[in-house]
Design a protein around this motif. Structure first.
Motif, PDB file in Angstrom:
ATOM      1  N   CYS A 219      -9.907  -4.046   9.345  1.00 14.82           N
ATOM      2  CA  CYS A 219      -8.914  -4.073   8.276  1.00 14.82           C
ATOM      3  C   CYS A 219      -7.977  -2.872   8.449  1.00 14.82           C
ATOM      4  CB  CYS A 219      -9.596  -4.015   6.907  1.00 14.82           C
ATOM      5  SG  CYS A 219     -10.612  -5.473   6.547  1.00 14.82           S
ATOM      6  N   GLU A 220      -6.699  -3.148   8.497  1.00 13.24           N
ATOM      7  CA  GLU A 220      -5.701  -2.117   8.775  1.00 13.24           C
ATOM      8  C   GLU A 220      -5.198  -1.496   7.485  1.00 13.24           C
ATOM      9  OE1 GLU A 220      -1.317  -1.619  10.923  1.00 13.24           O
ATOM     10  OE2 GLU A 220      -2.291  -3.580  10.819  1.00 13.24           O
ATOM     11  N   GLN A 221      -5.352  -0.178   7.378  1.00 11.99           N
ATOM     12  CA  GLN A 221      -4.875   0.509   6.185  1.00 11.99           C
ATOM     13  C   GLN A 221      -3.356   0.606   6.231  1.00 11.99           C
ATOM     14  OE1 GLN A 221      -7.083   4.016   5.241  1.00 11.99           O
ATOM     15  NE2 GLN A 221      -5.658   4.681   3.659  1.00 11.99           N
ATOM     16  N   ARG A 222      -2.698   0.118   5.156  1.00  9.84           N
ATOM     17  CA  ARG A 222      -1.243   0.129   5.063  1.00  9.84           C
ATOM     18  C   ARG A 222      -0.846   0.581   3.669  1.00  9.84           C
ATOM     19  NH1 ARG A 222       0.967  -3.672   8.726  1.00  9.84           N
ATOM     20  NH2 ARG A 222       3.018  -3.123   7.905  1.00  9.84           N
ATOM     21  N   SER A 223       0.146   1.445   3.575  1.00  6.71           N
ATOM     22  CA  SER A 223       0.538   1.999   2.283  1.00  6.71           C
ATOM     23  C   SER A 223       1.815   1.367   1.737  1.00  6.71           C
ATOM     24  CB  SER A 223       0.740   3.518   2.410  1.00  6.71           C
ATOM     25  OG  SER A 223       1.754   3.801   3.360  1.00  6.71           O
ATOM     26  N   ALA A 224       2.153   0.177   2.192  1.00  3.38           N
ATOM     27  CA  ALA A 224       3.386  -0.479   1.759  1.00  3.38           C
ATOM     28  C   ALA A 224       3.411  -0.664   0.244  1.00  3.38           C
ATOM     29  CB  ALA A 224       3.539  -1.820   2.451  1.00  3.38           C
ATOM     30  N   SER A 225       4.537  -0.362  -0.362  1.00  2.91           N
ATOM     31  CA  SER A 225       4.704  -0.460  -1.809  1.00  2.91           C
ATOM     32  C   SER A 225       5.224  -1.839  -2.201  1.00  2.91           C
ATOM     33  CB  SER A 225       5.688   0.616  -2.274  1.00  2.91           C
ATOM     34  OG  SER A 225       6.217   0.319  -3.537  1.00  2.91           O
ATOM     35  N   LYS A 226       4.561  -2.467  -3.184  1.00  5.00           N
ATOM     36  CA  LYS A 226       5.070  -3.734  -3.705  1.00  5.00           C
ATOM     37  C   LYS A 226       6.476  -3.549  -4.262  1.00  5.00           C
ATOM     38  CE  LYS A 226       0.637  -5.858  -5.140  1.00  5.00           C
ATOM     39  NZ  LYS A 226      -0.353  -4.777  -5.160  1.00  5.00           N
ATOM     40  N   PHE A 227       6.694  -2.423  -4.948  1.00  9.72           N
ATOM     41  CA  PHE A 227       7.987  -2.165  -5.567  1.00  9.72           C
ATOM     42  C   PHE A 227       9.085  -2.065  -4.512  1.00  9.72           C
ATOM     43  CE2 PHE A 227      11.343   0.600  -7.130  1.00  9.72           C
ATOM     44  CZ  PHE A 227      11.605   0.086  -8.390  1.00  9.72           C
ATOM     45  N   CYS A 228       8.886  -1.215  -3.498  1.00 13.14           N
ATOM     46  CA  CYS A 228       9.916  -1.030  -2.473  1.00 13.14           C
ATOM     47  C   CYS A 228      10.138  -2.296  -1.660  1.00 13.14           C
ATOM     48  CB  CYS A 228       9.533   0.119  -1.541  1.00 13.14           C
ATOM     49  SG  CYS A 228       9.667   1.747  -2.291  1.00 13.14           S
ATOM     50  N   THR A 229       9.060  -2.954  -1.260  1.00 15.34           N
ATOM     51  CA  THR A 229       9.189  -4.139  -0.417  1.00 15.34           C
ATOM     52  C   THR A 229       9.913  -5.262  -1.142  1.00 15.34           C
ATOM     53  OG1 THR A 229       7.076  -3.540   0.587  1.00 15.34           O
ATOM     54  CG2 THR A 229       7.926  -5.723   1.083  1.00 15.34           C
ATOM     55  N   SER A 230       9.597  -5.478  -2.408  1.00 17.37           N
ATOM     56  CA  SER A 230      10.258  -6.545  -3.162  1.00 17.37           C
ATOM     57  C   SER A 230      11.721  -6.199  -3.426  1.00 17.37           C
ATOM     58  CB  SER A 230       9.517  -6.818  -4.464  1.00 17.37           C
ATOM     59  OG  SER A 230       9.351  -5.637  -5.219  1.00 17.37           O
ATOM     60  N   LEU A 231      12.004  -4.932  -3.742  1.00 21.98           N
ATOM     61  CA  LEU A 231      13.388  -4.532  -3.982  1.00 21.98           C
ATOM     62  C   LEU A 231      14.230  -4.692  -2.720  1.00 21.98           C
ATOM     63  CD1 LEU A 231      15.201  -3.333  -6.234  1.00 21.98           C
ATOM     64  CD2 LEU A 231      14.779  -1.099  -5.220  1.00 21.98           C
ATOM     65  N   GLU A 232      13.669  -4.329  -1.577  1.00 16.47           N
ATOM     66  CA  GLU A 232      14.384  -4.487  -0.303  1.00 16.47           C
ATOM     67  C   GLU A 232      14.609  -5.956   0.015  1.00 16.47           C
ATOM     68  OE1 GLU A 232      12.492  -0.386   1.564  1.00 16.47           O
ATOM     69  OE2 GLU A 232      11.787  -2.341   2.269  1.00 16.47           O
ATOM     70  N   CYS A 233      13.627  -6.779  -0.292  1.00 15.54           N
ATOM     71  CA  CYS A 233      13.759  -8.219  -0.063  1.00 15.54           C
ATOM     72  C   CYS A 233      14.897  -8.791  -0.896  1.00 15.54           C
ATOM     73  CB  CYS A 233      12.444  -8.903  -0.399  1.00 15.54           C
ATOM     74  SG  CYS A 233      12.460 -10.709  -0.265  1.00 15.54           S
ATOM     75  N   LEU A 234      15.000  -8.362  -2.151  1.00 17.21           N
ATOM     76  CA  LEU A 234      16.004  -8.917  -3.056  1.00 17.21           C
ATOM     77  C   LEU A 234      17.405  -8.371  -2.789  1.00 17.21           C
ATOM     78  CD1 LEU A 234      13.913  -8.802  -6.343  1.00 17.21           C
ATOM     79  CD2 LEU A 234      14.656 -10.865  -5.144  1.00 17.21           C
ATOM     80  N   ARG A 235      17.499  -7.112  -2.408  1.00 16.88           N
ATOM     81  CA  ARG A 235      18.820  -6.498  -2.235  1.00 16.88           C
ATOM     82  C   ARG A 235      19.388  -6.688  -0.838  1.00 16.88           C
ATOM     83  NH1 ARG A 235      19.850  -1.200  -5.950  1.00 16.88           N
ATOM     84  NH2 ARG A 235      19.098  -2.093  -7.908  1.00 16.88           N
ATOM     85  N   GLY A 236      18.524  -6.807   0.151  1.00 15.22           N
ATOM     86  CA  GLY A 236      18.982  -7.082   1.505  1.00 15.22           C
ATOM     87  C   GLY A 236      20.068  -6.138   1.981  1.00 15.22           C
ATOM     88  N   GLU A 237      21.226  -6.696   2.304  1.00 17.17           N
ATOM     89  CA  GLU A 237      22.319  -5.907   2.860  1.00 17.17           C
ATOM     90  C   GLU A 237      22.913  -4.918   1.859  1.00 17.17           C
ATOM     91  OE1 GLU A 237      25.161  -8.591   4.434  1.00 17.17           O
ATOM     92  OE2 GLU A 237      23.853  -9.333   6.036  1.00 17.17           O
TER      93      GLU A 237
END
Length: 253
Positions: A219-237
């Motif tokens: 199992c790979e430890q990853r610190s990705a944030s739900k908040f940052c990842t979703s905001l980046e997905c929605l805002r894109g460019e």
């Protein structure tokens, strides 16, 4: 779900469905399903807040030693008169603190509307002191509703140690339209639906037996944030120049 003030450490992993199934199988001699939901399974729908200058995003993205978020969340199917949980999540280094209160969702919306000029004493809430902290933080950062994040959760508790909790989050979706959380969990996937976000939550350290299982299953430890990842997905460019997006988007391992 009604605990209002608590502190813990969290470790996050990004795993596959197969790893999730095998991990659950190996954990069961030590763990039990959460008493909430059905066999520890329920849905979380959360309204996140942000400032005009994206303070919350950059605090999280840059992993400041102290950072915090404001969110309003419901569990499973909750209507306008059902209970909502208003909370401030703070992180100092690796320690997470949560301060939250319970109030009817209709009261939360009333607070967020123009009627917010009312005294906080006029709202129905489980903890007025936490409400004051939420109000102070919201006004200091001039926070406004930014997006809705939802996911399905499968949660477990240790049989003997109530401070050890393991959660698996699936179907992670986000939207920045229709911010009424009582309308349910829907939106755009911001993590591959074949992947699972695993969180191990403890007061001190992960027990050796669980560490060995996680290592054995790679199992790979990853610190990705739900908040940052979703905001980046929605805002894109529309993201600021030079921002490197979280590497957990659809199809990425």
């Amino acid at each position: 779900m009604a605990i209002e003030i608590f502190q813990r450490r969290e470790q996050k992993y990004l795993i596959t469905i197969d790893q999730y199934r095998e991990l659950v199988k190996r954990m069961l001699p030590h763990m039990r399903p959460d008493r909430n939901g059905i066999d520890g399974q329920y849905t979380i729908t959360t309204l996140y807040f942000e400032s005009q200058d994206q303070k919350i995003y950059f605090e999280t993205k840059n992993k400041l030693k102290f950072r915090q978020k404001l969110r309003l969340r419901i569990y499973d199917d909750t209507d306008i008169d059902g209970n909502a949980f208003f909370e401030v999540k703070q992180k100092h280094k690796k320690v997470v603190n949560k301060r939250r209160m319970v109030l009817p969702l209709s009261e939360a919306y009333r607070y967020l509307s123009e009627e917010a000029a009312l005294s906080l004493n006029d709202y129905k809430t489980s903890n007025l002191q936490v409400f004051r902290e939420i109000d102070r933080y919201r006004k200091l950062y001039e926070l406004y509703p930014e997006m809705v994040v939802s996911y399905d959760r499968h949660a477990f508790h240790h049989l003997d140690d109530p401070d050890l909790r393991v959660t698996f989050d699936f179907n992670l979706r986000c939207r920045n339209h229709d911010l009424r959380i009582e309308h349910g969990p829907f939106g755009e996937y911001f993590i591959d639906p074949n992947l699972v976000v695993l969180e191990v939550k403890v007061s001190h350290s992960i027990p050796l037996w669980l560490t060995r299982i996680l290592q054995d299953l790679e199992c790979e430890q990853r610190s990705a944030s739900k908040f940052c990842t979703s905001l980046e997905c929605l805002r894109g460019e529309a993201l600021p120049n030079g921002v490197e997006q979280e590497n957990v988007l659809i199809g990425v391992m």
